[in-house]
Design an enzyme around this catalytic site. Structure first.
Site, PDB file in Angstrom:
ATOM      1  N   GLN A  77      38.459  39.673  39.425  1.00 53.34           N
ATOM      2  CA  GLN A  77      38.289  40.211  38.078  1.00 53.34           C
ATOM      3  C   GLN A  77      38.599  41.692  38.066  1.00 53.34           C
ATOM      4  O   GLN A  77      37.720  42.529  38.282  1.00 53.34           O
ATOM      5  CB  GLN A  77      36.873  39.942  37.559  1.00 53.34           C
ATOM      6  CG  GLN A  77      36.764  40.270  36.096  1.00 53.34           C
ATOM      7  CD  GLN A  77      35.480  39.760  35.475  1.00 53.34           C
ATOM      8  OE1 GLN A  77      34.691  39.077  36.085  1.00 53.34           O
ATOM      9  NE2 GLN A  77      35.282  40.115  34.228  1.00 53.34           N
ATOM     10  N   PHE A  78      39.867  42.019  37.778  1.00 51.45           N
ATOM     11  CA  PHE A  78      40.285  43.414  37.762  1.00 51.45           C
ATOM     12  C   PHE A  78      39.561  44.204  36.675  1.00 51.45           C
ATOM     13  O   PHE A  78      39.424  45.423  36.773  1.00 51.45           O
ATOM     14  CB  PHE A  78      41.805  43.531  37.596  1.00 51.45           C
ATOM     15  CG  PHE A  78      42.300  43.292  36.199  1.00 51.45           C
ATOM     16  CD1 PHE A  78      42.488  44.342  35.325  1.00 51.45           C
ATOM     17  CD2 PHE A  78      42.593  42.003  35.767  1.00 51.45           C
ATOM     18  CE1 PHE A  78      42.945  44.127  34.033  1.00 51.45           C
ATOM     19  CE2 PHE A  78      43.052  41.773  34.489  1.00 51.45           C
ATOM     20  CZ  PHE A  78      43.228  42.838  33.614  1.00 51.45           C
ATOM     21  N   THR A  79      39.036  43.527  35.660  1.00 54.03           N
ATOM     22  CA  THR A  79      38.383  44.232  34.559  1.00 54.03           C
ATOM     23  C   THR A  79      37.084  44.922  34.982  1.00 54.03           C
ATOM     24  O   THR A  79      36.556  45.736  34.232  1.00 54.03           O
ATOM     25  CB  THR A  79      38.098  43.287  33.376  1.00 54.03           C
ATOM     26  OG1 THR A  79      37.218  42.247  33.803  1.00 54.03           O
ATOM     27  CG2 THR A  79      39.390  42.687  32.840  1.00 54.03           C
TER      28      THR A  79
END
Length: 144
Positions: A77-79
């Site tokens: 999850q790059f967010t």
């Protein structure tokens, strides 16, 4: 490297409608880990965070996943490295690009397996649908 770790009674990841990873209710409580990678993350951060996830006492009776052999579902999850302090549109500049993030994600999962975990995975970079039943609720942010 950042991880949002949740104690779950069940969790699953679907890509294109197909389950690609899951912690089933019959497996007993497990962990759902959302993993974010930033530019400078390397082997030291990976090893430290994998060990911390495996050993942190989030399960019932102050037990860790390593104590009971609980399954771990890891979702990239790059967010987690999003920044929305200015304006209304978040920036993702602190998130590592795919060519850095994907090997770090794979290394994190491999290190958990080396430690003895049964690891289920999402699909790096895919549009995933994640379902989970948070047990407690119990959620912890770990960062190195």
């Amino acid at each position: 490297m950042r991880a949002v770790v949740q104690r779950v009674t069940s969790a699953s990841v679907r890509v294109g409608g197909e389950v690609v990873g899951q912690v089933a209710a019959e497996d007993g409580p497990g962990l759902l880990v959302y993993l974010g990678v930033t530019h400078g993350d390397g082997p030291d951060e990976t090893a430290w965070l994998a060990r911390k996830v495996w050993d942190v006492r989030l399960l019932h009776d102050e037990r860790s996943a390593s104590d009971v052999g609980a399954p771990v579902l890891v979702v990239s999850q790059f967010t987690l490295y999003g920044d929305a302090r200015k304006g209304r549109r978040p920036t993702w500049s602190a998130a590592a690009p795919g060519e850095v993030g994907e090997p770090a994600y794979d290394a994190f999962c491999a290190e958990l397996e080396r430690l003895g975990a049964r690891v289920e995975r999402g699909v790096f970079g895919a549009d995933m649908a994640v379902e989970s039943v948070n047990d407690g609720p119990m959620t912890l942010l770990l960062e190195r």
